[in-house]
Design an enzyme around this catalytic site. Structure first.
Site, PDB file in Angstrom:
ATOM      1  N   ARG A   1       1.069  -1.234  -0.067  1.00  0.00           N
ATOM      2  CA  ARG A   1       0.043   0.031  -0.041  1.00  0.00           C
ATOM      3  C   ARG A   1       0.897   1.029   0.055  1.00  0.00           C
ATOM      4  O   ARG A   1       1.926   1.333   0.696  1.00  0.00           O
ATOM      5  CB  ARG A   1      -0.912   0.132   1.310  1.00  0.00           C
ATOM      6  CG  ARG A   1      -2.008  -1.160   1.311  1.00  0.00           C
ATOM      7  CD  ARG A   1      -3.150  -0.532   0.039  1.00  0.00           C
ATOM      8  NE  ARG A   1      -4.385  -1.403   0.164  1.00  0.00           N
ATOM      9  CZ  ARG A   1      -4.413  -2.411  -0.598  1.00  0.00           C
ATOM     10  NH1 ARG A   1      -3.526  -2.762  -1.458  1.00  0.00           N
ATOM     11  NH2 ARG A   1      -5.541  -3.328  -0.746  1.00  0.00           N
TER      12      ARG A   1
ATOM     13  N   GLU B   1      -3.819   7.701  -4.735  1.00  0.00           N
ATOM     14  CA  GLU B   1      -4.335   6.887  -6.023  1.00  0.00           C
ATOM     15  C   GLU B   1      -5.566   7.571  -6.693  1.00  0.00           C
ATOM     16  O   GLU B   1      -6.394   7.557  -5.731  1.00  0.00           O
ATOM     17  CB  GLU B   1      -4.668   5.635  -5.656  1.00  0.00           C
ATOM     18  CG  GLU B   1      -3.202   4.828  -5.454  1.00  0.00           C
ATOM     19  CD  GLU B   1      -3.292   3.393  -5.050  1.00  0.00           C
ATOM     20  OE1 GLU B   1      -4.580   2.550  -5.144  1.00  0.00           O
ATOM     21  OE2 GLU B   1      -2.270   2.756  -4.617  1.00  0.00           O
TER      22      GLU B   1
ATOM     23  N   HIS C   1      -1.499   0.504  -9.662  1.00  0.00           N
ATOM     24  CA  HIS C   1      -2.265  -0.412  -8.814  1.00  0.00           C
ATOM     25  C   HIS C   1      -2.984  -1.478  -9.638  1.00  0.00           C
ATOM     26  O   HIS C   1      -4.018  -1.649  -9.665  1.00  0.00           O
ATOM     27  CB  HIS C   1      -3.217   0.263  -7.825  1.00  0.00           C
ATOM     28  CG  HIS C   1      -3.624  -0.530  -6.587  1.00  0.00           C
ATOM     29  ND1 HIS C   1      -3.911   0.147  -5.519  1.00  0.00           N
ATOM     30  CD2 HIS C   1      -3.551  -1.871  -6.265  1.00  0.00           C
ATOM     31  CE1 HIS C   1      -4.047  -0.857  -4.489  1.00  0.00           C
ATOM     32  NE2 HIS C   1      -3.873  -2.073  -5.017  1.00  0.00           N
TER      33      HIS C   1
HETATM   34  P1  NDP Z   1      -0.822 -11.651   4.432  1.00  0.00           P
HETATM   35  O1  NDP Z   1      -1.728 -11.452   5.502  1.00  0.00           O
HETATM   36  O2  NDP Z   1      -0.504 -13.090   3.875  1.00  0.00           O
HETATM   37  O3  NDP Z   1       0.395 -11.017   4.465  1.00  0.00           O
HETATM   38  C1  NDP Z   1       0.895  -9.798   5.115  1.00  0.00           C
HETATM   39  C2  NDP Z   1       2.279  -9.736   5.852  1.00  0.00           C
HETATM   40  O4  NDP Z   1       2.390  -8.515   6.534  1.00  0.00           O
HETATM   41  C3  NDP Z   1       2.324 -10.844   6.808  1.00  0.00           C
HETATM   42  O5  NDP Z   1       3.336 -11.674   6.488  1.00  0.00           O
HETATM   43  C4  NDP Z   1       2.786 -10.026   7.968  1.00  0.00           C
HETATM   44  O6  NDP Z   1       3.916 -10.528   8.849  1.00  0.00           O
HETATM   45  C5  NDP Z   1       3.201  -8.803   7.418  1.00  0.00           C
HETATM   46  N1  NDP Z   1       3.456  -7.779   8.195  1.00  0.00           N
HETATM   47  C6  NDP Z   1       2.538  -7.341   9.151  1.00  0.00           C
HETATM   48  N2  NDP Z   1       3.234  -6.284   9.922  1.00  0.00           N
HETATM   49  C7  NDP Z   1       4.273  -6.347   9.714  1.00  0.00           C
HETATM   50  C8  NDP Z   1       5.438  -5.407  10.068  1.00  0.00           C
HETATM   51  N3  NDP Z   1       5.302  -4.485  11.190  1.00  0.00           N
HETATM   52  N4  NDP Z   1       6.440  -5.330   9.812  1.00  0.00           N
HETATM   53  C9  NDP Z   1       6.630  -6.515   8.313  1.00  0.00           C
HETATM   54  N5  NDP Z   1       5.748  -7.237   8.016  1.00  0.00           N
HETATM   55  C10 NDP Z   1       4.735  -7.040   8.538  1.00  0.00           C
HETATM   56  O7  NDP Z   1      -1.369 -10.775   3.270  1.00  0.00           O
HETATM   57  P2  NDP Z   1      -1.085 -10.964   1.598  1.00  0.00           P
HETATM   58  O8  NDP Z   1       0.383 -11.251   1.415  1.00  0.00           O
HETATM   59  O9  NDP Z   1      -2.208 -11.749   0.954  1.00  0.00           O
HETATM   60  O10 NDP Z   1      -1.285  -9.412   1.188  1.00  0.00           O
HETATM   61  C11 NDP Z   1      -0.431  -8.287   1.574  1.00  0.00           C
HETATM   62  C12 NDP Z   1      -0.756  -7.169   1.226  1.00  0.00           C
HETATM   63  O11 NDP Z   1      -0.398  -6.622  -0.187  1.00  0.00           O
HETATM   64  C13 NDP Z   1      -2.299  -6.702   1.290  1.00  0.00           C
HETATM   65  O12 NDP Z   1      -2.729  -6.466   2.654  1.00  0.00           O
HETATM   66  C14 NDP Z   1      -2.523  -5.692   0.401  1.00  0.00           C
HETATM   67  O13 NDP Z   1      -2.376  -4.391   0.987  1.00  0.00           O
HETATM   68  C15 NDP Z   1      -1.410  -5.796  -0.567  1.00  0.00           C
HETATM   69  N6  NDP Z   1      -1.747  -6.034  -1.962  1.00  0.00           N
HETATM   70  C16 NDP Z   1      -1.549  -5.409  -3.275  1.00  0.00           C
HETATM   71  C17 NDP Z   1      -2.005  -5.472  -4.298  1.00  0.00           C
HETATM   72  C18 NDP Z   1      -1.912  -4.915  -5.487  1.00  0.00           C
HETATM   73  O14 NDP Z   1      -2.405  -4.821  -6.232  1.00  0.00           O
HETATM   74  N7  NDP Z   1      -0.505  -4.095  -5.586  1.00  0.00           N
HETATM   75  C19 NDP Z   1      -2.790  -7.000  -4.469  1.00  0.00           C
HETATM   76  C20 NDP Z   1      -2.993  -7.833  -3.423  1.00  0.00           C
HETATM   77  C21 NDP Z   1      -2.624  -7.267  -2.261  1.00  0.00           C
HETATM   78  P3  NDP Z   1       3.461 -11.086  10.094  1.00  0.00           P
HETATM   79  O15 NDP Z   1       2.695 -12.493   9.862  1.00  0.00           O
HETATM   80  O16 NDP Z   1       4.737 -11.771  10.717  1.00  0.00           O
HETATM   81  O17 NDP Z   1       2.665 -10.135  10.891  1.00  0.00           O
HETATM   82  C1  DGY Z   2      -5.970  -6.057  -2.821  1.00  0.00           C
HETATM   83  O1  DGY Z   2      -6.549  -6.938  -3.095  1.00  0.00           O
HETATM   84  O2  DGY Z   2      -5.712  -5.442  -1.597  1.00  0.00           O
HETATM   85  C2  DGY Z   2      -5.269  -5.425  -4.052  1.00  0.00           C
HETATM   86  O3  DGY Z   2      -4.681  -4.189  -3.513  1.00  0.00           O
HETATM   87  C3  DGY Z   2      -5.985  -5.161  -5.178  1.00  0.00           C
HETATM   88  O4  DGY Z   2      -6.413  -6.501  -5.756  1.00  0.00           O
END
Ligand code: NDP
Ligand code: DGY
Length: 329
Positions: free
Chosen positions: A246, A275, A294
């Protein structure tokens, strides 16, 4: 479809049984659907008006669902289904207080987002947008030894901030490029990191030792503004920064300073604040900054599956049954 099913069943004298089944398994016949029929986001005023009395809401990440929206909805609202895995646009405390359930779309977009992240990393590190531009504007005069040189993954150290679903999928895709060390940071060490020989390290270590930093964590109060002046000052001057989580995880003023002063080599962003990023934004003046609108999950099939999942979540919430992907509040 429901109607057709009824007709077909009626012909085979099973009408009553079919009707029972439909009424118990689907709420479609009993739903009044009010749809914002545009690809552009619903205006705040229309959202506040349209949600009054609704039992369910299917929203996008561009819709900020806060106390004002929940108040406007009133006590009927039972479920919010977002067409995204990120839920930072939802006021979770307020939602929880009201006993509203939340559906989201994890997993189904992981591959598409990881793929886009790798594409953005390579495009940024190997300066693809600059190269394409030079071909078009006549800047390509001949083959020159150091012209448009960038940075390669082979033998490099990659740091992934947030080795969750997407972070892990990114790591799995990057390792075959010959990455030497895979560092990751987060709140807890991940057993699945062993699959990519991931080393759980403090954030400072990750920042100072990585040649490529990929941000794939969720946006939380803790991660908001995490990539700031102090963060960029610890990066290697040859390092590349990529963010597909984000925009608010990054302090964009500080990123601009780091990029324009040569403190870091380049940045690739799929997410920004705001955005869309205004076309006169200072980051867009930099050759070493690649900005995408995005599009992490933007493949036809992924968006189709996300949509189906969001609808199933909504229906489950309306019926008071299981939702395929319910967020634990
Ligand atoms: P997950 O919940 O699987 O992963 C999120 C990760 O963030 C976890 O590993 C967590 O680690 C980590 N995290 C939380 N707090 C911290 C911190 N303080 N420091 C470092 N890491 C931290 O979610 P997803 O992988 O499915 O998605 C992640 C994000 O990607 C979404 O929340 C969204 O914002 C973004 N996204 C963007 C997209 C795009 O189009 N660009 C598409 C899809 C998603 P821990 O478990 O150790 O807390
Ligand atoms: C999400 O799902 O959070 C992405 O940002 C868009 O797919």
């Amino acid at each position: 479809c429901t109607f057709c099913f009824c007709c077909a069943a009626a012909e085979s004298n099973k009408y009553e049984a079919a009707k029972e089944e439909i009424l118990s398994q689907t709420v479609c016949t009993r739903c009044e659907v009010s749809q914002w029929d545009s690809d552009e986001p619903v205006s705040r005023a229309d959202l506040l008006k349209g949600i009054q009395g609704a039992h369910g809401l299917l929203c996008l990440l561009s819709d900020k669902i806060d106390a004002e929206v929940l108040e406007a909805a009133g006590p009927n609202l039972k479920v919010i289904s977002t067409l995204s895995v990120g839920f930072d646009h939802l006021a979770i405390d307020e939602i929880k207080k009201r006993g509203i359930r939340v559906g989201y779309t994890p997993d189904v977009l992981t591959d598409a987002t990881a793929e886009l992240t790798v594409a953005l990393l390579l495009a940024t590190a190997r300066r693809l947008p600059e190269g394409v531009e030079e071909v078009k504007n006549g800047g390509w005069s001949s083959w020159k030894p150091l012209w448009l040189c960038g940075y390669g993954l082979s033998g490099s150290t990659v740091g992934v901030i947030g080795l969750g679903r997407i972070g892990m999928a990114i790591a799995q895709r990057l390792m075959p490029f010959g990455v030497k060390r895979l560092l990751y940071s987060g709140r807890t060490a991940k057993p699945h990191a062993a699959e990519v020989n991931g080393e759980f390290v403090p954030l400072d270590t990750l920042v100072s030792e990585s040649d490529f930093i990929v941000v794939s964590c969720s946006l939380t109060p803790e991660t908001q503004g995490m990539c700031d002046k102090s963060f960029f000052s610890k990066m290697k001057p040859t390092a590349v920064f990529i963010n597909t989580s984000r925009g608010a995880v990054v302090n964009q003023e500080h990123l601009y300073e780091a990029l324009s002063s040569g403190q870091i080599a380049a940045a690739g962003l799929d997410v920004t604040t705001p955005e869309p990023l205004p076309t006169n934004h200072q980051l867009l003046t930099l050759k070493n900054c690649v900005v995408l609108p995005h599009i992490g999950s933007a493949t036809y099939s992924t968006r189709g599956v996300m949509s189906a999942l969001a609808v199933q979540n909504l229906l489950g919430g309306l019926q008071g049954t299981d939702m395929p992907s319910e967020l634990t509040l």
